[in-house]
Design a protein around this motif. Structure first.
Motif, PDB file in Angstrom:
ATOM      1  N   TYR A  34      64.417  58.420  38.262  1.00  0.00           N
ATOM      2  CA  TYR A  34      63.505  58.438  39.402  1.00  0.00           C
ATOM      3  C   TYR A  34      63.586  59.806  40.081  1.00  0.00           C
ATOM      4  O   TYR A  34      64.501  60.593  39.818  1.00  0.00           O
ATOM      5  N   ALA A  35      62.647  60.078  40.964  1.00  0.00           N
ATOM      6  CA  ALA A  35      62.681  61.263  41.825  1.00  0.00           C
ATOM      7  C   ALA A  35      61.978  60.898  43.118  1.00  0.00           C
ATOM      8  O   ALA A  35      61.058  60.090  43.115  1.00  0.00           O
ATOM      9  N   ASP A  36      62.408  61.505  44.225  1.00  0.00           N
ATOM     10  CA  ASP A  36      61.739  61.183  45.485  1.00  0.00           C
ATOM     11  C   ASP A  36      60.910  62.350  46.007  1.00  0.00           C
ATOM     12  O   ASP A  36      60.483  62.358  47.144  1.00  0.00           O
ATOM     13  N   ALA A  37      60.650  63.326  45.139  1.00  0.00           N
ATOM     14  CA  ALA A  37      59.786  64.456  45.488  1.00  0.00           C
ATOM     15  C   ALA A  37      59.304  65.094  44.195  1.00  0.00           C
ATOM     16  O   ALA A  37      59.946  64.963  43.149  1.00  0.00           O
ATOM     17  N   ALA A  38      58.176  65.765  44.271  1.00  0.00           N
ATOM     18  CA  ALA A  38      57.677  66.498  43.117  1.00  0.00           C
ATOM     19  C   ALA A  38      58.637  67.645  42.823  1.00  0.00           C
ATOM     20  O   ALA A  38      59.112  68.312  43.736  1.00  0.00           O
ATOM     21  N   VAL A  39      58.938  67.851  41.568  1.00  0.00           N
ATOM     22  CA  VAL A  39      59.836  68.919  41.159  1.00  0.00           C
ATOM     23  C   VAL A  39      59.013  69.928  40.361  1.00  0.00           C
ATOM     24  O   VAL A  39      58.541  69.626  39.270  1.00  0.00           O
ATOM     25  N   ASP A  40      58.816  71.112  40.949  1.00  0.00           N
ATOM     26  CA  ASP A  40      57.997  72.136  40.306  1.00  0.00           C
ATOM     27  C   ASP A  40      58.870  72.973  39.381  1.00  0.00           C
ATOM     28  O   ASP A  40      59.349  74.042  39.728  1.00  0.00           O
ATOM     29  N   GLU A  41      59.110  72.431  38.186  1.00  0.00           N
ATOM     30  CA  GLU A  41      59.878  73.099  37.145  1.00  0.00           C
ATOM     31  C   GLU A  41      59.116  72.936  35.829  1.00  0.00           C
ATOM     32  O   GLU A  41      59.347  71.983  35.082  1.00  0.00           O
ATOM     33  N   PRO A  42      58.142  73.825  35.558  1.00  0.00           N
ATOM     34  CA  PRO A  42      57.347  73.690  34.331  1.00  0.00           C
ATOM     35  C   PRO A  42      58.243  73.658  33.095  1.00  0.00           C
ATOM     36  O   PRO A  42      59.183  74.441  32.983  1.00  0.00           O
ATOM     37  N   HIS A  43      57.957  72.712  32.196  1.00  0.00           N
ATOM     38  CA  HIS A  43      58.735  72.597  30.968  1.00  0.00           C
ATOM     39  C   HIS A  43      57.965  71.811  29.918  1.00  0.00           C
ATOM     40  O   HIS A  43      56.935  71.213  30.209  1.00  0.00           O
ATOM     41  N   TYR A  52      55.591  58.564  33.664  1.00  0.00           N
ATOM     42  CA  TYR A  52      55.827  58.535  35.103  1.00  0.00           C
ATOM     43  C   TYR A  52      55.087  57.332  35.679  1.00  0.00           C
ATOM     44  O   TYR A  52      53.877  57.220  35.515  1.00  0.00           O
ATOM     45  N   LEU A  53      55.830  56.431  36.320  1.00  0.00           N
ATOM     46  CA  LEU A  53      55.273  55.232  36.941  1.00  0.00           C
ATOM     47  C   LEU A  53      55.366  55.441  38.444  1.00  0.00           C
ATOM     48  O   LEU A  53      56.478  55.438  38.998  1.00  0.00           O
ATOM     49  N   VAL A  54      54.240  55.651  39.106  1.00  0.00           N
ATOM     50  CA  VAL A  54      54.250  55.984  40.529  1.00  0.00           C
ATOM     51  C   VAL A  54      54.359  54.700  41.348  1.00  0.00           C
ATOM     52  O   VAL A  54      53.443  53.891  41.380  1.00  0.00           O
ATOM     53  N   ALA A  55      55.503  54.532  42.014  1.00  0.00           N
ATOM     54  CA  ALA A  55      55.758  53.332  42.810  1.00  0.00           C
ATOM     55  C   ALA A  55      55.155  53.443  44.213  1.00  0.00           C
ATOM     56  O   ALA A  55      54.666  52.460  44.768  1.00  0.00           O
ATOM     57  N   ARG A  56      55.210  54.655  44.788  1.00  0.00           N
ATOM     58  CA  ARG A  56      54.630  54.849  46.121  1.00  0.00           C
ATOM     59  C   ARG A  56      54.313  56.325  46.330  1.00  0.00           C
ATOM     60  O   ARG A  56      54.837  57.190  45.636  1.00  0.00           O
ATOM     61  N   GLY A  57      53.444  56.592  47.290  1.00  0.00           N
ATOM     62  CA  GLY A  57      53.095  57.962  47.634  1.00  0.00           C
ATOM     63  C   GLY A  57      52.106  58.596  46.674  1.00  0.00           C
ATOM     64  O   GLY A  57      51.482  57.914  45.854  1.00  0.00           O
ATOM     65  N   THR A  58      51.979  59.920  46.794  1.00  0.00           N
ATOM     66  CA  THR A  58      51.042  60.685  45.964  1.00  0.00           C
ATOM     67  C   THR A  58      51.709  61.955  45.463  1.00  0.00           C
ATOM     68  O   THR A  58      52.694  62.428  46.034  1.00  0.00           O
ATOM     69  N   ALA A  69      45.814  64.217  39.869  1.00  0.00           N
ATOM     70  CA  ALA A  69      46.211  63.571  41.126  1.00  0.00           C
ATOM     71  C   ALA A  69      46.781  62.192  40.808  1.00  0.00           C
ATOM     72  O   ALA A  69      46.183  61.420  40.063  1.00  0.00           O
ATOM     73  N   LEU A  70      47.945  61.903  41.369  1.00  0.00           N
ATOM     74  CA  LEU A  70      48.617  60.626  41.143  1.00  0.00           C
ATOM     75  C   LEU A  70      48.819  59.901  42.466  1.00  0.00           C
ATOM     76  O   LEU A  70      49.072  60.536  43.487  1.00  0.00           O
ATOM     77  N   ARG A  71      48.732  58.576  42.422  1.00  0.00           N
ATOM     78  CA  ARG A  71      48.995  57.757  43.605  1.00  0.00           C
ATOM     79  C   ARG A  71      49.701  56.477  43.161  1.00  0.00           C
ATOM     80  O   ARG A  71      49.788  56.190  41.963  1.00  0.00           O
ATOM     81  N   ALA A  72      50.182  55.711  44.113  1.00  0.00           N
ATOM     82  CA  ALA A  72      50.904  54.478  43.805  1.00  0.00           C
ATOM     83  C   ALA A  72      50.094  53.620  42.841  1.00  0.00           C
ATOM     84  O   ALA A  72      48.892  53.428  43.016  1.00  0.00           O
ATOM     85  N   GLY A  73      50.760  53.137  41.810  1.00  0.00           N
ATOM     86  CA  GLY A  73      50.113  52.308  40.797  1.00  0.00           C
ATOM     87  C   GLY A  73      49.669  53.080  39.573  1.00  0.00           C
ATOM     88  O   GLY A  73      49.366  52.476  38.541  1.00  0.00           O
ATOM     89  N   ASP A  74      49.636  54.416  39.652  1.00  0.00           N
ATOM     90  CA  ASP A  74      49.224  55.222  38.501  1.00  0.00           C
ATOM     91  C   ASP A  74      50.372  55.393  37.513  1.00  0.00           C
ATOM     92  O   ASP A  74      51.556  55.338  37.876  1.00  0.00           O
ATOM     93  N   VAL A  75      49.989  55.640  36.271  1.00  0.00           N
ATOM     94  CA  VAL A  75      50.935  55.937  35.201  1.00  0.00           C
ATOM     95  C   VAL A  75      50.471  57.226  34.541  1.00  0.00           C
ATOM     96  O   VAL A  75      49.294  57.370  34.212  1.00  0.00           O
ATOM     97  N   LEU A  94      57.506  58.357  45.159  1.00  0.00           N
ATOM     98  CA  LEU A  94      58.610  57.810  44.381  1.00  0.00           C
ATOM     99  C   LEU A  94      58.099  57.378  43.012  1.00  0.00           C
ATOM    100  O   LEU A  94      57.440  56.349  42.893  1.00  0.00           O
ATOM    101  N   PRO A  95      58.364  58.177  41.972  1.00  0.00           N
ATOM    102  CA  PRO A  95      58.024  57.755  40.622  1.00  0.00           C
ATOM    103  C   PRO A  95      59.279  57.331  39.865  1.00  0.00           C
ATOM    104  O   PRO A  95      60.382  57.811  40.134  1.00  0.00           O
ATOM    105  N   PHE A  96      59.109  56.428  38.919  1.00  0.00           N
ATOM    106  CA  PHE A  96      60.150  56.134  37.949  1.00  0.00           C
ATOM    107  C   PHE A  96      59.760  56.872  36.685  1.00  0.00           C
ATOM    108  O   PHE A  96      58.579  56.995  36.366  1.00  0.00           O
ATOM    109  N   VAL A  97      60.740  57.394  35.969  1.00  0.00           N
ATOM    110  CA  VAL A  97      60.493  58.221  34.795  1.00  0.00           C
ATOM    111  C   VAL A  97      61.185  57.592  33.593  1.00  0.00           C
ATOM    112  O   VAL A  97      62.363  57.243  33.665  1.00  0.00           O
TER     113      VAL A  97
END
Length: 106
Positions: A34-43, A52-58, A69-75, A94-97
């Motif tokens: 999981y992560a609680d923020a976007a991580v700008d590390e291109p790879h 990426y399973l977006v549980a909440r937020g954008t 653009a991603l929002r809660a409920g998107d994969v 908050l996405p799960f990875v």
């Protein structure tokens, strides 16, 4: 047979991201985190898929130069060879990875 006890644990990582379980401690051929923020590390991953399973937020992902653009409920599915990063996220993001098949060092 993988150990179900390994799945029921909490991360103590204070960085806002971490891994719940993976092949390094079970026979499960995927890593789940999981992560609680976007991580700008291109790879790029050579052989792993990332889901990426977006549980909440954008958030805004960039996959092979395309802004998504991603929002809660998107994969979001990132396939091997696709350059990707996250350039923006809301405070509630908050996405799960899931990485599969997990390959150490990929």
């Amino acid at each position: 047979m993988w150990n179900a006890d390994a799945v029921i644990k909490k991360s103590v990582d204070q960085s806002g991201k971490g891994w719940f379980t993976g092949p390094w401690e079970t026979d499960l051929p995927v890593a789940l985190g999981y992560a609680d923020a976007a991580v700008d590390e291109p790879h790029v991953h050579q052989s792993m898929h990332e889901v990426y399973l977006v549980a909440r937020g954008t958030s805004i992902a960039v996959v092979d130069g395309q802004h998504v653009a991603l929002r809660a409920g998107d994969v979001l599915l990132v396939e091997p060879g696709e350059a990707h990063t996250f350039v923006e996220s809301s405070a509630a993001y908050l996405p799960f990875v899931v990485q599969a098949p997990f390959e150490p060092g990929d």
